[in-house]
Design a protein around this motif. Structure first.
Motif, PDB file in Angstrom:
ATOM      1  N   THR A  60     -25.024  26.358 -31.858  1.00 32.82           N
ATOM      2  CA  THR A  60     -24.801  25.359 -31.237  1.00 32.82           C
ATOM      3  C   THR A  60     -24.528  24.041 -31.799  1.00 32.82           C
ATOM      4  O   THR A  60     -25.018  23.600 -32.834  1.00 32.82           O
ATOM      5  N   VAL A  61     -23.662  23.334 -31.006  1.00 30.15           N
ATOM      6  CA  VAL A  61     -22.988  22.123 -31.285  1.00 30.15           C
ATOM      7  C   VAL A  61     -23.022  21.291 -30.017  1.00 30.15           C
ATOM      8  O   VAL A  61     -23.201  21.887 -29.031  1.00 30.15           O
ATOM      9  N   SER A  62     -22.841  19.844 -30.416  1.00 28.33           N
ATOM     10  CA  SER A  62     -22.531  18.845 -29.197  1.00 28.33           C
ATOM     11  C   SER A  62     -21.410  19.446 -28.335  1.00 28.33           C
ATOM     12  O   SER A  62     -20.454  20.027 -28.887  1.00 28.33           O
ATOM     13  N   SER A  63     -21.454  19.027 -27.249  1.00 30.05           N
ATOM     14  CA  SER A  63     -20.438  19.251 -26.385  1.00 30.05           C
ATOM     15  C   SER A  63     -19.721  18.022 -25.905  1.00 30.05           C
ATOM     16  O   SER A  63     -20.306  16.943 -25.923  1.00 30.05           O
ATOM     17  N   PHE A  64     -18.453  18.053 -25.890  1.00 30.57           N
ATOM     18  CA  PHE A  64     -17.819  16.880 -25.234  1.00 30.57           C
ATOM     19  C   PHE A  64     -16.862  17.335 -24.091  1.00 30.57           C
ATOM     20  O   PHE A  64     -16.859  18.318 -23.732  1.00 30.57           O
ATOM     21  N   PRO A 100     -18.231  13.795 -30.772  1.00 28.06           N
ATOM     22  CA  PRO A 100     -19.351  13.109 -31.380  1.00 28.06           C
ATOM     23  C   PRO A 100     -18.978  12.356 -32.691  1.00 28.06           C
ATOM     24  O   PRO A 100     -17.801  12.355 -33.375  1.00 28.06           O
ATOM     25  N   THR A 117     -16.737  12.504 -36.298  1.00 29.12           N
ATOM     26  CA  THR A 117     -15.617  13.541 -36.091  1.00 29.12           C
ATOM     27  C   THR A 117     -14.538  12.749 -36.927  1.00 29.12           C
ATOM     28  O   THR A 117     -14.105  11.494 -36.943  1.00 29.12           O
ATOM     29  N   GLY A 135     -18.955  19.334 -32.689  1.00 32.37           N
ATOM     30  CA  GLY A 135     -18.837  19.390 -31.135  1.00 32.37           C
ATOM     31  C   GLY A 135     -17.824  20.300 -30.836  1.00 32.37           C
ATOM     32  O   GLY A 135     -16.701  20.447 -31.344  1.00 32.37           O
TER      33      GLY A 135
END
Length: 173
Positions: A17-21, A55, A58, A163
């Motif tokens: 699981t990572v951040s989403s954008f 995120p 980056t 992300g």
């Protein structure tokens, strides 16, 4: 020979699981059929993509297109664009066949060429999904070279992605 088989799961549901954008496209509408330009037999053109909200931290991006519905155990990689500079937040239609920014480069797709390969599912197969993914990477380079396989790119992304932004289209012959 029949191509009947279960529908593959969304492969990104099985990654860490990572951040989403957000990624948007003037060429790909999420969940809808691809335009002819993104089909190998018609245009074979990489789609326009724009992204925002990556995120903090980056330092580069990797852009991929993956078809989990190909009749193989490993799906089919249509595009891997590696080491896009962090200041790049969009690609125009056809960018995969033009000059790439900074030190960005392509890893060969599963068709054997560096660049984008359009949708080309087997005739009569169920609709295939084409996941266009922008991966925000926490390092300036992913640490692979143009001779790397897509599996090696994906393996490195598992450890370096901060992300992920996804838009997917479909196609059926």
């Amino acid at each position: 020979m029949s191509l009947e088989r279960p529908i593959a799961p969304n492969p990104y549901d099985y990654l860490p699981t990572v951040s989403s954008f957000t990624v948007t496209s003037t060429d790909v509408t999420d969940g809808q059929p691809l335009q002819d330009d993104q089909v190998a037999a018609h245009g074979n053109t990489s789609p326009q993509l724009s992204w925002e909200g990556a995120p903090e931290g980056t330092k580069s991006f990797v852009v991929t297109c993956f078809d989990p519905d190909a009749p193989t155990p490993s799906g089919f990689w249509h595009w891997s664009l590696v080491d896009l500079p962090a200041e790049v937040t969009s690609l125009e239609s056809g960018a995969a066949s033009g000059e790439l920014p900074g030190t960005a480069f392509h890893v060969r797709n599963d068709g054997g060429e560096a660049g984008f390969m359009g949708a080309a599912p087997p005739q009569g197969d169920h609709p295939h999904r084409y996941f266009f993914v922008v991966h925000a990477v926490g390092e300036e380079t992913l640490g692979v070279d143009p001779d790397a396989s897509n599996a090696v790119v994906s393996f490195n992304l598992a450890f370096k992605t901060l992300g992920r932004a996804i838009v997917h289209g479909t196609y059926q012959h």
